[in-house]
Design a protein around this motif. Structure first.
Motif, PDB file in Angstrom:
ATOM      1  N   UNK A 196      39.757  30.704  45.308  1.00  0.00           N
ATOM      2  CA  UNK A 196      40.412  31.293  46.467  1.00  0.00           C
ATOM      3  C   UNK A 196      40.359  30.330  47.644  1.00  0.00           C
ATOM      4  N   UNK A 197      41.231  30.543  48.624  1.00  0.00           N
ATOM      5  CA  UNK A 197      41.255  29.680  49.800  1.00  0.00           C
ATOM      6  C   UNK A 197      39.915  29.717  50.533  1.00  0.00           C
ATOM      7  N   UNK A 198      39.199  30.843  50.430  1.00  0.00           N
ATOM      8  CA  UNK A 198      37.898  30.983  51.080  1.00  0.00           C
ATOM      9  C   UNK A 198      36.801  30.193  50.374  1.00  0.00           C
ATOM     10  N   UNK A 199      37.111  29.632  49.188  1.00  0.00           N
ATOM     11  CA  UNK A 199      36.124  28.885  48.423  1.00  0.00           C
ATOM     12  C   UNK A 199      35.433  29.700  47.355  1.00  0.00           C
ATOM     13  N   UNK A 200      35.728  30.987  47.273  1.00  0.00           N
ATOM     14  CA  UNK A 200      35.097  31.846  46.271  1.00  0.00           C
ATOM     15  C   UNK A 200      35.808  31.732  44.932  1.00  0.00           C
ATOM     16  N   UNK A 201      35.059  31.658  43.824  1.00  0.00           N
ATOM     17  CA  UNK A 201      35.689  31.661  42.502  1.00  0.00           C
ATOM     18  C   UNK A 201      36.034  33.072  42.068  1.00  0.00           C
ATOM     19  N   UNK A 202      37.132  33.219  41.356  1.00  0.00           N
ATOM     20  CA  UNK A 202      37.542  34.506  40.800  1.00  0.00           C
ATOM     21  C   UNK A 202      37.419  34.415  39.284  1.00  0.00           C
ATOM     22  N   UNK A 203      36.484  35.155  38.710  1.00  0.00           N
ATOM     23  CA  UNK A 203      36.240  35.111  37.272  1.00  0.00           C
ATOM     24  C   UNK A 203      37.317  35.876  36.517  1.00  0.00           C
ATOM     25  N   UNK A 204      37.460  35.554  35.244  1.00  0.00           N
ATOM     26  CA  UNK A 204      38.490  36.193  34.431  1.00  0.00           C
ATOM     27  C   UNK A 204      38.160  37.660  34.192  1.00  0.00           C
ATOM     28  N   UNK A 205      39.201  38.442  33.963  1.00  0.00           N
ATOM     29  CA  UNK A 205      39.036  39.860  33.674  1.00  0.00           C
ATOM     30  C   UNK A 205      38.796  40.061  32.173  1.00  0.00           C
ATOM     31  N   UNK A 206      38.042  41.083  31.797  1.00  0.00           N
ATOM     32  CA  UNK A 206      37.731  41.322  30.376  1.00  0.00           C
ATOM     33  C   UNK A 206      38.864  42.027  29.649  1.00  0.00           C
ATOM     34  N   UNK A 207      40.062  41.455  29.727  1.00  0.00           N
ATOM     35  CA  UNK A 207      41.220  42.032  29.050  1.00  0.00           C
ATOM     36  C   UNK A 207      42.006  40.913  28.385  1.00  0.00           C
ATOM     37  N   UNK A 208      42.847  41.279  27.429  1.00  0.00           N
ATOM     38  CA  UNK A 208      43.749  40.323  26.796  1.00  0.00           C
ATOM     39  C   UNK A 208      45.102  40.989  26.639  1.00  0.00           C
ATOM     40  N   UNK A 209      46.147  40.171  26.656  1.00  0.00           N
ATOM     41  CA  UNK A 209      47.516  40.668  26.570  1.00  0.00           C
ATOM     42  C   UNK A 209      48.117  40.287  25.225  1.00  0.00           C
ATOM     43  N   UNK A 210      48.745  41.261  24.552  1.00  0.00           N
ATOM     44  CA  UNK A 210      49.334  40.977  23.247  1.00  0.00           C
ATOM     45  C   UNK A 210      50.487  39.981  23.362  1.00  0.00           C
ATOM     46  N   UNK A 211      51.187  39.996  24.491  1.00  0.00           N
ATOM     47  CA  UNK A 211      52.302  39.070  24.679  1.00  0.00           C
ATOM     48  C   UNK A 211      51.839  37.678  25.074  1.00  0.00           C
TER      49      UNK A 211
END
Length: 262
Positions: A197-212
Motif C-alpha cells: 500500500x502507499x502507506x507502506x503496509x503489506x496486504x496479505x493474500x486472501x484465503x480464497x481461490x477462483x475457478x476462472x
C-alpha cells in the motif's frame, strides 16, 4: 466460514481463524469424519517425500512420528491483518497499465515506492511484465514474472460465488515461476506474495481461490514453469504501489518488487 471459502489450504483456514494450523487440521478432519461433505487433503512433491524418507531410513533415524502425547509445538501467532475502514470510499475507475503485449491492469492513483536496481544474482525490481531472478531458502534458483494485476477484480470475485463487504474491493495478481536451476522449488510460489500500500503496509493474500483464475500449486521442478493467481481483499480506497515477493515473511536480499506506476 468454510462454506464461504469453498476451497482453501489448511494454513489459510488457520490464519483466518487465528488458530494453530495443526489444531485447525484436527478440527477439519473431525468435521469430515462426522459426515459433513468436507474433504481434507494433502498436496506434496512425491519424489521429494520418497527421497527424504529414503535418506532418513538409510541412516537409521526414521522411526515414524512421535506419539501425540509427546509432541511439543511452538505457540502459533496469526499474521497481522490490515484494518478495514469504517466507511466505504468512493469507487475508483479501473485503468490499464503494463508493457505492450501484456494484460497488466492496475489502478493508477498511486506513486512508485521503489526504483529499478539489480542485486548480486540478478534484477530484483521491475515493472508489470518484468521477469526477476532470485533464489529460495533451499538453494533453488528461479525467476518470477509478474504477468498481470487486475484491480479492481470485483467481477471475478463475485463470479466465483464470493461476496465483498461494503468498502472492500478484490485484486487478482497473476505470476509465473520458472525454475532455472537444478534444485526443485518445494514451496508455494505465492506464499509471501503481498501487495504494498502507499502507506507502506503489506496486504496479505486472501484465503480464497477462483475457478476462472487457478491458484498456484506447491512445487516447481527444474526446467519447469508454473503459473497461478493470487487473490486479495482490501479496503476500497487503499492505493497499491507495488507487488512484493519474498521467500519468508520478512524482506531480505532476495526479495523481489514490481512497482505499479501512474
Amino acid at each position: 466460514m468454510i462454506a464461504e471459502m469453498g476451497r482453501a489450504a489448511v494454513h489459510e483456514v488457520a490464519a483466518r481463524l487465528g488458530m494453530d494450523p495443526r489444531e485447525a487440521a484436527a478440527r477439519l478432519i473431525t468435521l469430515s469424519g462426522s459426515g459433513l461433505p468436507l474433504l481434507v487433503g494433502v498436496e506434496c512433491d512425491p519424489n521429494g517425500i520418497r527421497k527424504a524418507l529414503a535418506n532418513s531410513m538409510a541412516w537409521g533415524n526414521y522411526n515414524g512420528p512421535p506419539p501425540a502425547a509427546q509432541r511439543q509445538y511452538p505457540p502459533y501467532q496469526a499474521p497481522p491483518s490490515v484494518p478495514f475502514p469504517a466507511q466505504p470510499a468512493a469507487q475508483q475507475p479501473q485503468q490499464t497499465w503494463g508493457p505492450p503485449q501484456t494484460a497488466g491492469w492496475a489502478r493508477g492513483d498511486q506513486q512508485p515506492m521503489f526504483g529499478g536496481s539489480k542485486g548480486a544474482s540478478g534484477q530484483r525490481t521491475g515493472k508489470i511484465g518484468t521477469s526477476l531472478e532470485t533464489e529460495g531458502l533451499e538453494g533453488a534458483t528461479f525467476s518470477i514474472q509478474l504477468i498481470e494485476v487486475v484491480d479492481p477484480a470485483d467481477f471475478l470475485f463475485t463470479a466465483a460465488g464470493y461476496k465483498l463487504a461494503d468498502g472492500e474491493r478484490a485484486v487478482v495478481v497473476h505470476t509465473e515461476l520458472t525454475n532455472t536451476g537444478a534444485i526443485p522449488f518445494n514451496s508455494l510460489p505465492d506464499m509471501y506474495l503481498v501487495l504494498m500500500a502507499r502507506t507502506g503496509e503489506p496486504v496479505a493474500k486472501a484465503p480464497v481461490s477462483l475457478s476462472s483464475r487457478p491458484p498456484h500449486k506447491i512445487g516447481v521442478q527444474p526446467g519447469e514453469t508454473a503459473g497461478g493467481h493470487t487473490v486479495y481483499v482490501l479496503p476500497e480506497d487503499t492505493s497499491i504501489t507495488a507487488v512484493r515477493w519474498s521467500a519468508r515473511p520478512e524482506i531480505d536480499l532476495n526479495t523481489l518488487v514490481w512497482t505499479i506506476d501512474d
